[in-house]
Design a protein around this motif. Structure first.
Motif, short mmCIF file in Angstrom:
data_model
loop_
_atom_site.label_atom_id
_atom_site.label_comp_id
_atom_site.label_asym_id
_atom_site.label_seq_id
_atom_site.Cartn_x
_atom_site.Cartn_y
_atom_site.Cartn_z
N LYS A 192 3.91 5.40 -5.15
CA LYS A 192 3.31 4.07 -5.04
C LYS A 192 4.26 3.00 -5.57
CE LYS A 192 -0.84 1.57 -6.40
NZ LYS A 192 -2.16 1.68 -7.06
N MET A 252 -0.64 4.16 0.57
CA MET A 252 0.33 3.37 -0.20
C MET A 252 0.95 2.27 0.68
SD MET A 252 2.33 6.34 -2.27
CE MET A 252 1.45 7.65 -3.07
N GLU A 271 -1.53 -0.53 1.07
CA GLU A 271 -1.57 -1.36 -0.14
C GLU A 271 -0.37 -2.31 -0.17
OE1 GLU A 271 -1.63 -0.92 -5.00
OE2 GLU A 271 -2.33 0.77 -3.78
#
Length: 175
Positions: A110, A152, A155
């Motif tokens: 991440k 990820m 995001e």
């Protein structure tokens, strides 16, 4: 090769050309524009092209047959008169602007993808790319984080406003 139909060619004329090509074992790619239809014959053998071209040119409503010897036929201006433009969440690839797509070969964490997304955005990238699925010849090498990597990337996209592109190695993973 491509078959350029005359302006105003009927659907029946197009269907006859398509049928003639399919009878000879060709794949078909149909491109219908506002003024004319272009038929791409896929899989043409070089030694057959001249004979098939002359036969097709004799069909009604065929304007001309053009052999294509260059790669990238589906995107070639020889194959279709309009430029190919693909839109990814508001970013037009293939238009007037040069689009920069940047990111890691593989999403590994991440922190890595968020830092990369911020950096490439600041450097002027338009689209974030990152590999969620990794093709591999060895069962012991890194195969990607798969769905976790997709989350990820999502995001990172939400944070930076950049759309995301990733590769799919198996059609079953598209959904």
């Amino acid at each position: 090769m491509i078959i350029v139909m005359a302006p105003g060619a009927s659907q029946d004329h197009v269907d006859k050309v398509v049928a003639a090509l399919k009878e000879r074992g060709y794949g078909i790619h149909l491109s219908k524009g506002t003024e004319r239809t272009i038929i791409g014959a896929i899989g043409a053998l070089v030694e057959e092209k001249q004979l098939v071209a002359s036969q097709l040119e004799a069909l009604p409503a065929v304007e001309r047959v053009v052999p294509i010897l260059k790669p990238y036929k589906f995107a070639s201006l020889e194959f279709q008169p309009e430029r190919t433009v693909i839109e990814v969440k508001g970013v037009k690839i293939g238009g007037e602007k040069i689009v920069v797509i940047a990111g890691p070969c593989s999403v590994e964490s991440k922190d890595q993808i968020l830092e990369t997304a911020r950096t490439v955005k600041q450097a002027g990238a338009d689209i974030l790319r990152g590999g969620a699925y990794k093709p591999s010849t060895s069962p012991y090498s890194f195969r990607g984080l798969e769905k976790e990597a997709l989350e990820m990337l999502k995001e990172a996209s939400l944070e930076t406003g950049m759309p995301v592109i990733t590769e799919v190695t198996d059609p079953r993973d598209v959904d």
